[in-house]
Design a protein around this motif. Structure first.
Motif, PDB file in Angstrom:
ATOM      1  N   ASP A  28     -75.440-103.512 -60.177  1.00 50.37           N
ATOM      2  CA  ASP A  28     -74.311-103.448 -61.106  1.00 50.37           C
ATOM      3  C   ASP A  28     -73.186-104.377 -60.674  1.00 50.37           C
ATOM      4  O   ASP A  28     -72.583-105.088 -61.500  1.00 50.37           O
ATOM      5  N   LEU A  29     -72.857-104.375 -59.383  1.00 51.99           N
ATOM      6  CA  LEU A  29     -71.796-105.236 -58.870  1.00 51.99           C
ATOM      7  C   LEU A  29     -72.160-106.710 -59.030  1.00 51.99           C
ATOM      8  O   LEU A  29     -71.313-107.540 -59.382  1.00 51.99           O
ATOM      9  N   TYR A  83     -71.752 -93.408 -58.968  1.00 49.62           N
ATOM     10  CA  TYR A  83     -72.639 -93.373 -57.812  1.00 49.62           C
ATOM     11  C   TYR A  83     -72.178 -92.424 -56.711  1.00 49.62           C
ATOM     12  O   TYR A  83     -72.851 -92.296 -55.688  1.00 49.62           O
ATOM     13  N   GLU A 141     -74.251-108.010 -61.298  1.00 51.24           N
ATOM     14  CA  GLU A 141     -74.212-108.382 -62.712  1.00 51.24           C
ATOM     15  C   GLU A 141     -72.789-108.508 -63.232  1.00 51.24           C
ATOM     16  O   GLU A 141     -72.531-109.252 -64.185  1.00 51.24           O
ATOM     17  N   ALA A 142     -71.858-107.783 -62.591  1.00 55.69           N
ATOM     18  CA  ALA A 142     -70.445-107.892 -62.984  1.00 55.69           C
ATOM     19  C   ALA A 142     -69.764-109.092 -62.339  1.00 55.69           C
ATOM     20  O   ALA A 142     -68.569-109.326 -62.566  1.00 55.69           O
ATOM     21  N   ASP A 148     -78.998 -99.653 -56.963  1.00 57.80           N
ATOM     22  CA  ASP A 148     -78.451 -99.727 -58.325  1.00 57.80           C
ATOM     23  C   ASP A 148     -76.992-100.168 -58.327  1.00 57.80           C
ATOM     24  O   ASP A 148     -76.553-100.922 -59.205  1.00 57.80           O
ATOM     25  N   LEU A 149     -76.227 -99.683 -57.344  1.00 56.48           N
ATOM     26  CA  LEU A 149     -74.821-100.084 -57.233  1.00 56.48           C
ATOM     27  C   LEU A 149     -74.711-101.584 -56.979  1.00 56.48           C
ATOM     28  O   LEU A 149     -73.899-102.281 -57.604  1.00 56.48           O
TER      29      LEU A 149
END
Length: 299
Positions: free
Chosen positions: A123-124, A53, A126-127, A119-120
């Motif tokens: 992602d964070l 990113y 989902e992690a 989007d970042l």
């Protein structure tokens, strides 16, 4: 998602948000200075670590934004440091090296970071890294920028009434087991920077009075500090377990952390609540850089 963000910025392009944040902080930092027209001002600025990113292209875009925004005030020469949370320590190291070589007598050290990108954030989340009602070990995403004017000793003496603190020591090291590594982090990198700072303190007359750090709630970071403190003499601190980690108030601000934490320490002096005169600022970057700065408020 609960985030700490600047709602006056109407874009989610990361480099544009960073450019706006950094420019505003820089203009505020140099506003009190008496600068000749188009004076050259070196600016060492910590930026996010390179990754999906944020690229070098994005970093160049941030630098151009800063130069354009400050063109009427000074001729800014930007030196980017792509080292994330602890990048401010690396930026300060380089700035002090320039001053010690008498290349310059005045420069700016800063940092800017942001997690406010859709989007970042997904992602964070989902992690499992974002703080939420179901994840108490996550971090609150934030954004910000901080800038500090650094001057040589001779210039500091001429500006004595407006000097806030002296930089006693800067230490950087690399953690061999950073976040997401397959091995176990036992705080070797953070221990190394702590030891160098402690060696410069001059025990028993002077101790580290307070820690200002970028702990953000993630379990990895808490365990890293626990291991690191085991390797440093508790007598180096007024209270080894005493620290201020403002991520719960302003979120994880990424590469802006070190300068903003330093400013927080300076405010403790100006507002009269500082506990002692030698605060230590430290931070840890995701890819492994660890850094710490020891300040002297008694100037």
């Amino acid at each position: 998602m609960m985030v700490a963000m600047d709602r006056t910025i109407d874009t989610f392009e990361l480099h544009e948000r960073l450019g706006a944040l950094a420019s505003a902080a820089l203009l505020e930092a140099i506003e009190p200075l008496t600068l000749a027209p188009h004076a050259e001002v070196p600016i060492y600025i910590a930026l996010p670590e390179l990754g999906p990113y944020f690229s070098e292209f994005d970093g160049c875009a941030v630098c151009r934004h800063i130069q354009q925004a400050t063109a009427d005030r000074c001729a800014a020469t930007i030196y980017p440091v792509f080292d994330g949370n602890a990048g401010g320590c690396r930026a300060l190291e380089r700035a002090l090296a320039s001053i010690s070589k008498r290349v310059v007598h005045l420069c700016v050290v800063g940092g800017v970071g942001s997690f406010i990108h859709p989007d970042l954030l997904v992602d964070l989340d989902e992690a499992g890294r974002l703080m939420s009602a179901s994840n108490k070990w996550g971090f609150p995403p934030g954004e910000g920028a901080g800038m500090i004017v650094i001057v040589s000793g001779s210039m500091a003496r001429s500006l004595r009434s407006s000097v806030c603190a002296a930089v006693l020591e800067v230490s950087c090291a690399v953690e061999p087991m950073p976040m997401h590594a397959e091995g176990v982090c036992i705080g070797e990198g953070l221990s190394a920077v702590f030891r160098r700072i402690v060696e410069s303190v001059g025990l028993p007359d002077h101790r580290i009075s307070m820690q200002y750090c970028d702990l953000d709630g993630e379990r990895y970071r808490n365990e890293e500090l626990m291991y690191a403190l085991q390797r440093v003499s508790p007598h180096a601190f007024l209270q080894a377990e005493d620290y201020i980690a403002p991520a719960d108030c302003w979120g994880n601000v990424g590469a802006a952390g070190v300068p903003l934490l330093a400013i927080l320490a300076l405010q403790s002096k100006s507002r009269g609540y500082a506990r002692g005169s030698r605060p230590m600022v430290w931070a840890s970057s995701e890819l492994g850089l660890r850094g710490a700065v020891l300040l002297d408020l008694a100037v």
